[in-house]
Design a protein around this motif. Structure first.
Motif, mmCIF file in Angstrom:
data_model
loop_
_atom_site.group_PDB
_atom_site.id
_atom_site.type_symbol
_atom_site.label_atom_id
_atom_site.label_comp_id
_atom_site.label_asym_id
_atom_site.label_seq_id
_atom_site.Cartn_x
_atom_site.Cartn_y
_atom_site.Cartn_z
ATOM 1 N N ALA A 128 47.698 43.131 42.917
ATOM 2 C CA ALA A 128 47.083 41.876 42.939
ATOM 3 C C ALA A 128 48.155 40.810 43.010
ATOM 4 O O ALA A 128 47.615 39.470 43.395
ATOM 5 C CB ALA A 128 46.462 41.887 41.507
ATOM 6 N N TYR A 132 46.540 38.594 46.013
ATOM 7 C CA TYR A 132 45.126 37.863 45.498
ATOM 8 C C TYR A 132 45.310 36.422 46.495
ATOM 9 O O TYR A 132 46.057 35.791 46.926
ATOM 10 C CB TYR A 132 45.281 37.434 44.012
ATOM 11 C CG TYR A 132 46.337 36.325 43.854
ATOM 12 C CD1 TYR A 132 45.823 34.915 43.780
ATOM 13 C CD2 TYR A 132 47.805 36.419 43.334
ATOM 14 C CE1 TYR A 132 46.818 33.864 43.633
ATOM 15 C CE2 TYR A 132 48.473 35.393 42.909
ATOM 16 C CZ TYR A 132 47.898 34.083 43.072
ATOM 17 O OH TYR A 132 48.780 33.018 42.819
ATOM 18 N N ASP A 136 39.959 35.064 44.424
ATOM 19 C CA ASP A 136 40.658 35.890 43.491
ATOM 20 C C ASP A 136 40.972 35.131 42.148
ATOM 21 O O ASP A 136 40.755 35.404 41.097
ATOM 22 C CB ASP A 136 41.754 37.143 43.666
ATOM 23 C CG ASP A 136 41.232 37.852 44.807
ATOM 24 O OD1 ASP A 136 40.176 38.404 44.653
ATOM 25 O OD2 ASP A 136 41.725 38.140 45.808
ATOM 26 N N ARG A 139 38.237 33.948 39.945
ATOM 27 C CA ARG A 139 37.475 34.781 39.377
ATOM 28 C C ARG A 139 38.474 35.287 38.215
ATOM 29 O O ARG A 139 37.949 35.547 37.147
ATOM 30 C CB ARG A 139 37.451 36.048 40.248
ATOM 31 C CG ARG A 139 36.629 37.456 39.671
ATOM 32 C CD ARG A 139 36.461 38.470 40.574
ATOM 33 N NE ARG A 139 35.663 38.068 41.946
ATOM 34 C CZ ARG A 139 36.323 37.861 43.156
ATOM 35 N NH1 ARG A 139 37.608 38.371 43.407
ATOM 36 N NH2 ARG A 139 35.461 37.632 44.215
ATOM 37 N N ALA A 167 38.357 42.335 38.104
ATOM 38 C CA ALA A 167 38.837 41.215 38.846
ATOM 39 C C ALA A 167 40.020 41.552 39.279
ATOM 40 O O ALA A 167 40.462 41.225 40.661
ATOM 41 C CB ALA A 167 38.911 39.901 37.995
ATOM 42 N N THR A 170 39.875 44.089 42.078
ATOM 43 C CA THR A 170 39.197 43.451 43.272
ATOM 44 C C THR A 170 40.408 42.806 44.077
ATOM 45 O O THR A 170 40.306 42.739 45.120
ATOM 46 C CB THR A 170 38.073 42.529 42.644
ATOM 47 O OG1 THR A 170 37.462 43.146 42.174
ATOM 48 C CG2 THR A 170 37.623 41.707 44.179
ATOM 49 N N ALA A 171 41.273 42.178 43.239
ATOM 50 C CA ALA A 171 42.545 41.208 43.852
ATOM 51 C C ALA A 171 43.310 42.211 44.485
ATOM 52 O O ALA A 171 44.134 41.859 45.324
ATOM 53 C CB ALA A 171 43.229 40.536 42.823
ATOM 54 N N LYS A 173 42.740 44.012 46.960
ATOM 55 C CA LYS A 173 42.038 44.316 48.253
ATOM 56 C C LYS A 173 42.009 45.742 48.715
ATOM 57 O O LYS A 173 41.790 46.120 50.005
ATOM 58 C CB LYS A 173 42.770 43.465 49.314
ATOM 59 C CG LYS A 173 43.233 42.038 49.041
ATOM 60 C CD LYS A 173 42.057 41.212 48.654
ATOM 61 C CE LYS A 173 42.091 40.000 48.435
ATOM 62 N NZ LYS A 173 40.852 39.035 48.113
#
Length: 251
Positions: A128, A132, A136, A139, A167, A170-171, A173
């Motif tokens: 991340a 990010y 991101d 978020r 989060a 998600t960052a 990827k």
């Protein structure tokens, strides 16, 4: 006769050793500071040296010192106040625990899941920090604020805790990190498995205060693109949780 200022005690040099051992540097720093406090070499009411002074004394980074201080806070030994510094509260440890008691089977489930998270999430935090983007960042900051608000409102902040870690996933990827969190949903957060009747509001509040501070260090490391600090702060965050819940089995 004027009393000596509290600042004077903060300038007293500590008899510590440079940290050169392998393993977690913050653990070695925390162990030395804990020993100084519990042995009375830093008295109750005295202030610890500044972050910069501790960095010089131990030969480590600010991230390591912050992690060590967070550990001392989790033991109830010190408190940090903005503009004042870190002061010694007591000379014996008092653990912040999320609950009075937990069913042994539930504890085992929590520990198994934390063991898995310890293998995955430090890497996720590192990725991340590398990957990010602006979305991101927004978020991550929003979810950290949501957790802080939930803590202030004296809730258990289960959903907010989950969404902060999601989060981060998600960052990365990497969709497989996201899949892990989607699969487990809020049950990935240990407090989601606790019965409300077993939660001690006072010790739980101290526990959540520690979690909030640990989240802030993780966020700072990620947004600074400091991959090593992101990995280390996430590892220590989850490892402290594992150590806390393991104590329920010892009882």
């Amino acid at each position: 006769m004027a009393k000596p200022s509290a600042t004077a005690s903060a300038l007293k040099p500590l008899q510590v050793s440079k940290v050169t051992q392998q393993g977690s540097l913050s653990v070695h720093v925390a162990d030395q500071l804990e020993a100084l406090i519990t042995q009375g070499k830093v008295a109750v009411g005295e202030k610890l040296p500044t972050e910069n002074s501790l960095c010089d004394s131990f030969g480590v980074s600010r991230t390591v010192i912050r992690e060590a201080i967070t550990h001392l806070k989790s033991l109830g030994l010190v408190e940090t106040r903005r503009g004042v510094g870190t002061s010694v509260l007591r000379s014996s440890t008092v653990e912040a625990r999320p609950a009075e008691r937990i069913n042994p089977t539930t504890v085992e489930d929590i520990l198994h899941l934390l063991e898995l998270r310890l293998t995955l999430e430090p890497a996720a935090a590192e990725l991340a920090a590398l990957r990010y983007d602006d979305e991101d960042r927004q978020r991550l900051e929003a979810q950290h604020l949501a957790f802080s608000n939930a803590y202030t409102a004296k809730t258990q902040a289960r959903e907010e805790d989950y969404l902060f870690h999601f989060a981060i996933a998600t960052a990365t990827k990497n969709p497989f990190f996201q899949s892990f969190y989607k699969q487990w949903s809020q049950s990935v957060i240990p407090r989601a498995k606790l019965l409300s009747i077993d939660i001690n509001p006072i010790s739980s509040e101290r526990y959540l205060e520690r979690v909030q501070e640990e989240h802030s260090y993780i966020l700072e490391a990620i947004l600074s693109r400091d991959t090593q600090a992101a990995r280390e702060t996430m590892f220590q965050h989850l490892n402290r949780a594992r150590n806390t819940y393991a104590q329920y089995l010892e009882k």
